[in-house]
Structure formats: C-alpha cells, structure tokens
Enzyme design. Structure first.
Site, PDB file in Angstrom:
ATOM      1  N   SER A 105       0.826  -1.204   0.000  1.00  0.00           N
ATOM      2  CA  SER A 105       0.000   0.000   0.000  1.00  0.00           C
ATOM      3  C   SER A 105       0.858   1.251   0.000  1.00  0.00           C
ATOM      4  O   SER A 105       0.537   2.244  -0.671  1.00  0.00           O
ATOM      5  CB  SER A 105      -0.930   0.001   1.219  1.00  0.00           C
ATOM      6  N   SER A 148     -33.721  20.529  20.647  1.00  0.00           N
ATOM      7  CA  SER A 148     -33.973  19.599  21.752  1.00  0.00           C
ATOM      8  C   SER A 148     -32.853  19.615  22.775  1.00  0.00           C
ATOM      9  O   SER A 148     -33.085  19.467  23.973  1.00  0.00           O
ATOM     10  CB  SER A 148     -34.147  18.176  21.215  1.00  0.00           C
ATOM     11  N   GLU A 169     -23.744  11.794  12.655  1.00  0.00           N
ATOM     12  CA  GLU A 169     -23.003  11.869  13.915  1.00  0.00           C
ATOM     13  C   GLU A 169     -21.566  11.393  13.791  1.00  0.00           C
ATOM     14  O   GLU A 169     -20.676  11.915  14.477  1.00  0.00           O
ATOM     15  CB  GLU A 169     -23.733  11.061  14.997  1.00  0.00           C
TER      16      GLU A 169
END
Length: 599
Positions: free
Chosen positions: A50, A320, A341
C-alpha cells in the site's frame, strides 16, 4: 452559512517544474518505497504494498506542494496532512477506516472560518476505505461549507484487504461520485510526478469548492510479482527477496538530492484556550427546576462569551439539546453537522487539533453510539474534545426506546483517558461544562446504615427515598463535605420512625464524576454504613455505575454492592412510570435498602 459563490480560479500562470526537480521527486518516491520495505521487514508486519502505491503522491505532496516547517511539525501555520498512520506530521490517527476526511473537514473549517488563515489541508484516502458511509458524509459537509482549502486524494490502487474492489480501476466511477457531491474533481495518473505537480497546483487555485484528486495507482508498484496482485495486503516482503527488490528500485534512482519544503505563510492568529473562566457564577435560585439539557445550553452560551475559541457542533438536534442558545449568541461558532453523527465527531476532532478550538459536540446520547469508533480513535490520537449527550435512560419518557441512551456510560467508561460527568441539576451541569469537579456526598449522618449512589435523574430518586425513610427527620443546611464544591451539602438530622425499621438513615452520593471514580469517598462511605452500597442508575447494568463501583470495592470483602439498573428492552411512556417499571425509582430503592439490612 451563506450560499457559496460559483467556483472560480485565480488567473495565474501554471509553474512548470524543471526536469531535474521531476527526477528528484521520482527518486524520492523510490526512496520512500525502500524505506517502507525495510521498515515493514524489520517489523515483520504492516503494509509495504500500500505504501508503494502512494509513493509518488507523498513525494510530490511533501516536497513540492505542501508548505510547512520540517523542524516544527506542530507549527500552527503549517499545511495539514491527514493519513492513516500516526506520525509527527499527521494530525489525527485514523487507521484505514476512512475517518480522516471528516477530521480534515474540521481542520479546513477551522482554517477558513475561525483562523481565516492560508494553511491548506490535504487528506489521503485509499479506495477501500471510500466504501465507508461517513466518507460521503464528509464529502457532503465539505461541499456544503465550500471548503476550498481542502484537497482529498483518492489512492485508487484497485485492491482492498482481501481482494479486488467493485469499481477496480474504473476511475470515472470515483470521479462521478465526487462530482455528484459538489466537489471540483481531477483525475490523474498517480505514477506520474509531473502530472501530480500540475494537478495539485490546479487544486490550489480553485475557490468556493473542495477538490478531489482521483489518482490511478498500483498496489506494490515497483516490486516484481507483487505489483497489482492480490494477497499481499498487510504482508512484508520475504526476507530472502529484500536485497534483490531494493537493488532493483535503487537502479532507478539517478540523483542523491532531496528537496526542501516551502515555508508556510505565517498568518494564523495567536490564540489561547487555557485558563477559561466563566463570566459569572450560576444564577439559579434554590428550588428552581431547570432541565439539565437547558442548563447545558445556557452554560455553553456563557462559556462562549468567556473565550472566542469555544465552538459547538450539533447534529440537527439543537432545538432539543438547547444548543440553539449557543447558536443565537455565537452564530459564527456554531457548526450544524446535520444527521451525520460519525462525521460530526470527526469534524470536532479536526477542529480541536493544534489546540485551535475548544470543541463541544451536542446531540442525543443514544446517537453518539453510532460514532463510537470515531470517539475511540480520537482517544488514540490523544485528541481533546467534549461530547454532550442528552436524553439518557428511560426517563426520556415519551421519546421512546430508540432515543433512550442506556449504553452510553459503558461506552465512555471504556474509552482510555476519558473523563465522564453525570450532572444531576442545573448548577452541576454548568460546572461540568466549565471544569472537572469531584464526587461529593450530598446527604449524610453518623447514623447512616446504607450508602446509596446515584447520578443524574436517579440522584433525585435516591433523595426521595431518603426522605421517605426518614419522614420524621428535620432538614438543615450545613457545610459541604471535604470533596464538595460550590454547592452546600445537605445534612439531615433524623428522628426514629419508619414502621418496623426505625432509624433507617441512608447516605446519598452524587456520583458526578463517573470516570475517574472517587474510590476513596466510596470506600470511606461504605465503611461508615456497615459495608452496604446500593447503586441506582437509569442505564443498563453492563458497564455502568454499578459495575464501576463494584470493581472499585472488589478488594474489600466487607463491602457488598447491590445494583439497581434498567434491565430488559425499554418502551415509551411517562418518565416516572418508566423509572418505576424498570426498578430504579425511589420505591425500589427503599425496598433494596430494607432487603439489604434484613440480610
């Protein structure tokens, strides 16, 4: 954020590197291959194949394109580089899971909107990790916020961990995907240093759009019988072949020169995130009932006035979680990350690098479970961010089980070097936002028979149980204990009087700090109450307060711990009803106290 203007390019003549510079870059790429082969052989592990595919990309980036001080890798003006390896010049450790692009987005956002500086951010991704969904969350984020100081390089070498990837070398697939997400996109031969020099220069001229560079490469490039073949992922070269491979690569090196990086443009502002003080003490009245999530929003807004590097990130829950209070008072430091998230946590990690911001992530605690891997890797990177989770436990009530966080304590307790606060009222919430505070005993007497440890909503259930167990008692306000802070302690003088269980007085501890645990206070209180401890939590028993306390006292055979926690699958309902249904209400605490004293 205002709508971005159309992408434009600076009218500037493209510099052409001379033939000597190009040869030096080729040679440096081959030296990088040799270093990778030798290092992985010495370790008998890791990824030389790689590393070989990206050697030309790395050589051009670090010795021709990026601006930085080599002797000062943490300089605030340096260009940023994000990769999957933890090196001095790599800001966030992400491994190969694709989290780096989100962190790079955070760095680029900070550079463009907070620092307003010239440094640029480069992120190298493998084609395998681009299968991760949060890579595309990051692509959408960068496009939405016009992060033109961000360049993502896709090292498309065709091969993944265990075989070929679906697109293989169909470079146009990656190109079309990036363009569909609103990125300026270039395709390049990742082996051609001249083409790489040109494409990086072009990327740096683009305005109002992030740039993706899709580079066609070959895994194991330059290594006979390894290049572009499967089954070499994560394997070092055979030791008996090392000398021949290195000799072959060295035969292609024509110079012994290197190139020095260009110095950075020094225009980042001098800032400090140390010694932040609240501009005023808490302003709540005694007996005033304020939701802890609202108190958190108010505290964040107040903290924002104390230091202009305090930022808040939210995932479309601001109305909220009350982070919209911060947004109203500091709109330029509020980052809306939408319902993504995982990327939100990565962006926060990027914003916090180089100590450029104090980042708070705000959402429902249950939603943070989606980002556990990002949080875990942030700890490995030794990053400093603050995660605020609301709607914990069955007390979330009518919102239903999908939004009831029962696992979050276990999750965060497992994170190394993570401090976990569990405030129970507005004042403790403000202190949790402001600084770390110690565990404190809030109700005690010399006649206490059982220590009851609660946190958050269960602290109030424990206090209600204590009140019921001492109905004839008289409340007086006294000095706070040795570990108290800011608030006065509550000391009860009791009279006998509860059916056939006279003189049942319980000591209640607010376990404000779940991690690190105040073991001294817990053990001393347990010994003062006959070795009896009851823990009560609006969370699952696994990995929660009860297990933490039990582990803390496990070496003392004279202390016993009884755990009250939510067991089973939660459901929607009234908060008080659910607390009682799942065995963590004042009524169940009273029953547990009696049972413990009878045994």
């Amino acid at each position: 954020m205002a709508d971005a203007a159309p992408s434009t390019a600076r009218v500037e003549e493209e510099p052409k590197p001379d033939s000597k510079t190009l040869q030096i870059l080729r040679d440096m790429a081959n030296r990088l291959r040799i270093h990778a082969i030798r290092a992985t052989c010495a370790l008998s592990s890791s990824h030389p194949a790689s590393s070989s595919s990206a050697a030309e990309i790395m050589a051009v980036l670090f010795f021709h394109t990026m601006r930085y001080k080599r002797e000062d890798p943490n300089n605030q003006d340096n260009d940023r580089f994000v990769h999957s390896k933890r090196l001095p010049f790599v800001d966030v450790a992400t491994r190969w899971f694709g989290q780096g692009l989100g962190a790079a987005c955070g760095m680029a956002y900070t550079g463009k909107y907070f620092d307003k500086a010239s440094y640029r951010v480069y992120c190298l991704l493998g084609d395998a990790e681009s299968s991760q969904g949060y890579v595309w969350e990051a692509l959408a984020f960068a496009s939405h916020y016009s992060l033109d100081n961000l360049v993502a390089i896709f090292d498309v070498n065709r091969l993944g961990h265990s075989g070929a990837l679906p697109p293989e070398h169909c470079i146009d697939v990656y190109q079309k995907r990036c363009e569909a997400f609103g990125w300026n996109t270039y395709v390049v031969d990742g082996r051609d240093v001249e083409a790489l020099c040109q494409v990086f220069w072009r990327a740096n001229q683009v305005k109002n759009k992030p740039t993706a560079i899709v580079a066609k490469t070959f895994k194991g490039r330059g290594i006979p019988s390894v290049e572009d073949t499967e089954s070499w992922h994560g394997k070092p070269m055979p030791k008996e072949r090392i000398d021949a491979i290195i000799k072959l690569i060295e035969s292609q090196i024509e110079t012994n020169r290197s190139l020095d990086p260009k110095p950075p443009i020094e225009d980042s502002p001098l800032i400090s995130i140390l010694g932040i003080e609240m501009i005023s003490p808490p302003a709540y009245a005694v007996g005033e009932k304020v939701a802890t999530r609202k108190a958190c929003g108010l505290a964040l807004a107040k903290l924002g006035h104390a230091n202009d590097r305090v930022i808040v990130l939210d995932g479309d829950t601001k109305n909220s979680t009350f982070s919209d209070i911060f947004k109203k008072e500091h709109p330029e430091r509020f980052i809306e990350c939408f319902i993504a998230e995982q990327n939100m946590v990565s962006v926060a990690l990027g914003c916090a690098t180089h100590d450029r911001t104090v980042a708070f992530v705000s959402t429902f605690a249950a939603f943070l479970t989606r980002a556990f891997d990002q949080i875990r890797m942030g700890a490995i990177s030794q990053s400093s961010i603050n995660l605020i989770g609301s709607h914990c436990g069955v007390s979330a009530g009518e919102d239903g089980p999908s939004q009831m966080a029962l696992e979050d304590l276990a999750m965060f307790r497992a994170i190394p070097n993570c401090t976990v606060f569990y405030p129970s009222d507005a004042i403790s919430t403000e202190h949790a936002v402001f600084l770390a505070a110690n565990t404190k005993v809030i109700r005690h007497s010399v006649d206490d028979k059982v220590t009851v440890i609660g946190a958050g909503v269960t602290l109030h259930e424990a206090l209600a149980a204590a009140e019921d167990l001492s109905k004839q008692g008289q409340l007086v306000v006294g000095e706070n204990g040795s570990l108290g802070w800011a608030e006065v302690g509550l000391i009860f003088i009791h009279k006998p009087g509860y059916c056939c269980f006279p003189d049942i007085f319980i000591r209640v501890i607010d376990l404000f700090t779940i991690k690190p645990l105040d073991i001294v206070t817990i053990i001393s209180s347990a010994k003062a109450t006959g070795g009896h401890i009851i823990t009560v939590e609006d969370h699952c028993p696994e990995g929660g307060i009860g297990e933490a306390v039990a582990a803390a006292v496990s070496m003392d055979p004279d202390i016993s711990v009884h755990q009250l926690a939510v067991r089973g699958i939660p459901r929607s309902g009234m908060s008080s009803e659910l607390l009682d249904l799942f065995g963590v209400s004042a009524r169940h605490i009273i029953m547990a106290v009696k049972c413990m004293l009878m045994n």
